[in-house]
Design an enzyme around this catalytic site. Sequence first.
Site, mmCIF file in Angstrom:
data_model
loop_
_atom_site.group_PDB
_atom_site.id
_atom_site.type_symbol
_atom_site.label_atom_id
_atom_site.label_comp_id
_atom_site.label_asym_id
_atom_site.label_seq_id
_atom_site.Cartn_x
_atom_site.Cartn_y
_atom_site.Cartn_z
ATOM 1 N N GLY A 150 -19.918 6.369 18.400
ATOM 2 C CA GLY A 150 -18.628 6.194 17.726
ATOM 3 C C GLY A 150 -17.925 4.928 18.198
ATOM 4 O O GLY A 150 -18.568 3.918 18.513
ATOM 5 N N SER A 151 -16.617 5.029 18.314
ATOM 6 C CA SER A 151 -15.835 3.833 18.620
ATOM 7 C C SER A 151 -16.085 3.277 20.016
ATOM 8 O O SER A 151 -15.707 2.143 20.307
ATOM 9 C CB SER A 151 -14.349 4.132 18.468
ATOM 10 O OG SER A 151 -14.096 4.538 17.139
#
Lengths: 379, 648
Positions: free
Chosen positions: B326-327
């Site tokens: 993810g981020s």
Amino acid sequence: MSYLESNLKQVPTGMRKILFINWPLVILLSAVASVGFLMLYSVAGGTLETWSEPQMKRFGVGMAAMFAVAFTPIWFWRNISALVYLVALVLLLAVEFFGAIGMGAQRWLELGPIRVQPSELMKIAIVMLLAAYYDWLDVDKVSRPIWVLLPVVLILVPTFLVLMQPDLGTAVLLVLGGGLVMFAAGVSLWYFGTVIAIVVALVFAVLESRGTDWQLLHDYQYRRIDTFVDPAADPLGAGYNITQAQIALGSGGWNGRGFMQGTQSRLNFLPEKHTDFIFTTLAEEFGFIGASSLLLLYAGILAFCIHAAVTNKDRFSSLLTLGIAGTFFLFFGINMAMVMGLMPVVGVPLPLVSYGGTAMMILLAAFGLVQSAHIHRPR
Amino acid sequence: MKQTERTVRESQIRITRRGLMLGGIQAAVIGTLAMRMRKMQLEEADNYRMLAEGNSVKIRLIPPARGLIYDRNGVLLAGNEQNYRITITREDTEDLEKVISDLRRLIPMTPAQAEEMLEELRKRPPTVPVTVADRVTWEEFSRVAVNAPALPGVTPEVGLSRIYPRGDDCAHILGYVGPVSDYDLSKIENPDPLLMIPKFQLGKLGVEAKLEDDLRGKAGQRRVEVNSAGREMRELGRREGTPGENVQLTIDYQLQNFCLKRLGDESAAVVVMDVTNGDVLACSSAPSFDANLFVRGISVKDYRELTQDDHRPLADKSVQGLYPPGSTYKMVTALAALEEGLVTPEETIYCRGFSEIAGRRFHCWKRAGHGYLNLSQSLEQSCDCYYYELSQRVGIDKTSAMAQRLGLGIRPDLPMSAVQEGLAPTKDWKRSRYGQEWLIGDTINASIGQGYVLASPMHLAIMTARLASGKALQPNLIRSENGVETPRPEAAPLGVRPENLTYVRRGMNAVVNGRHATAGRSKIAKAEWKMAGKTGTSQVRNITAAERARGVISNSQLPWNRRDHALFVCYAPVDNPKYAVSVVVEHGSGGSTAAAPIGRDVMLFALAGGKPPMDAYPSSQRGRIQTMYEELDLVDPATVQNAGTSRA
């Protein structure tokens, strides 16, 4: 012109020699070697490749050597015996300087692809040289001190070199083998008596010196003596080998535990089971019947040799045959006495049975000399 | 030399005489040998036969004590305890069934167990003692010992068995030992004779398995004389074995214990790494399990419970669990673009809530859009569109090359089981794996750590430690063996321009401490411990266009196993990094809400070397945090230390 050369008219020539070979002797030798193949197969756990097959090949080569030596006239061998001795001596010196280390002792010499043990060659060379020496020496001079001293020196020089390796077994064999020829040549019994007396005195000195400042042997050598005297005292240490060997031998009973069924050898209780202690496996697996049969085969070989020696009119031939037979006798006698606990453990293989290339081939070549003496005997 | 007829005859007579004398001597010697042989083989044969068969010397192996495993402070993690067991040697019994039925009257044993035991005994070579009852009580043990003369072949023994005094806490790292199986043996060439001892304990998993050769030690030997019934008469000699090597891990037991406690009921993992040298201080996967169950032989019921739990306690999520990062992957994309000179820290990129790329709409998590953002702001607010733009400039291959430089997509070299490689995808990879061309949409997904990108918590910790240190740190798990420090080669520089690292770090600092910080609620109040980090929320499902039109359903409305994974990576102190922490909470919904608070607590515990002082937390949160600590029920540091030293 010697007596020998004047009586050569009857000596066979060319391929006719093959008829005059002592065939029973060849058969006996092959029988003993076959016992060896069988036992090597057994101690290798039922495989040929490990020891049995290479041993067979060497036996083949040794047999070929035996015939080659046998077909060469005996006087040729007599003439080069001093040379053979010198070559063996040089090789022994070479071992001293370039030899390979095996089992804590320097014994082998690497000559290209082959590995030779010069001490094996010397065992025969000394017999050849002494036989030639007494052939040359006037019979009346045999027991004169100066003529006794010379062969003693010839024996002691290589013995000393072998002891340096150190290889006590071979040293003992050289002294006894050489002494045997001197005995056969008729050296006065007084000399032998004196030597035996000195040896006994020396043994006393060695034993008495133990633990004092002038101790004569290494500690491990004393331990071997202890072990010999009472192997059960230290069943797991130095006495382990001999205790296990005796257990194997004794447990064979009348007819043994069966081929490849000996627990002592199977379970790896036995040390050096393919070389010096192979007799124990035979005794364990084939019992008294098997072990005494081998002893009979050996005795048969001796009997043929002694008969050939005393009937041969050539002095060199007789002495050589007696010497070689005697050396052969020393081999198996010492080996068997050792594994039966009648003698301390010295590294002497069972002739023609123990795994080992040089020893077997040289021994067969030596029997070639016996055959040659037999074929080319004056008639 | 002239020889006359006379001398020849004379010499011949002499030789014949001496030859016959020699023959006589030889015959005498042969006779002696034959007599000796007769005596040994015929008269004393029974004696020798008994020596060979019954009363002979036997060699018994003494199993060495397995090496102990400690944490970095000397807390015992894996030890050995004495246990009482009963063995039977088939060779020494005459009627096996009778012996077993007699034995059953002394110790409890079900008919099924007795049957199993008989089978085991028949399968093994007759000389091998087979354990028929393990961990018997002292009473049972002495009952058998007293009755031993009536039970030929039965031996009560005291042996050593593995024990993990710290229960669940290190189960995934240490793994466990179990009885050696035929399958184990088939994998080993030329196995140690020790392994032939039935039920010998062998490392099956984790450090126990990976360091098996060091931990096992060398067998000792006892030479015993046994009588014809096989009973030991006396010990003739003994050579002690060499105990296995003691292993010290880099793990800090207290921190490890805290991590697991802090994760609570979540299905989650935490990794703590020392930024200065790569030591793994904690590597926790929740829920855990009790490794002692496996040593003793786990019951079917317990095993089923472990395997059927949807939180998968047997899996070590810290190194085996692979998640889309993810981020937390945005640092990779940013650094790749910076290094290629395709973006400057000051350049702003416009986010209107989505980007149109190749006719497809890629949404930012903030539907309203972020407006103009520079690099630091893009990390602080975790804007997706910014990274969609950067990734198109850099391309996937260079992004993935940067990911690998940061340790992603490379199998961490750790002595643990099934350590995963992760994935930093490239065009070639997709072609060979799926036979398809790489699409621009794949690049866009990868830029925010979705799509094909996969990393374990261990990967993320390595990445964070590398970002914080600027060095290509490698993780270490073994601190020393038998007191000999395991060499830790100096980490090579990362090969990234220092100013670019500074820009990324500045952004990570803003994530926690900035004005619009995504993880602002998890900031550390104590000035000298300030933390930098990055949150991540990775989707485990695709959001379809229809779904999006309806309005994306919030995580709390979804069943547990379809919620997003929550991730958080951080390092602290910001100015002089000491520790890097990565947290993954499976289906935890949001990185900032589920993972970041855990990351902060773990970081503070590591920095404080125990329960952190309350002034490290923002004043508004202290009451809640205080309650949380009280409920955690942490181990008392004093008892840990005492137990550690007394066991050692």
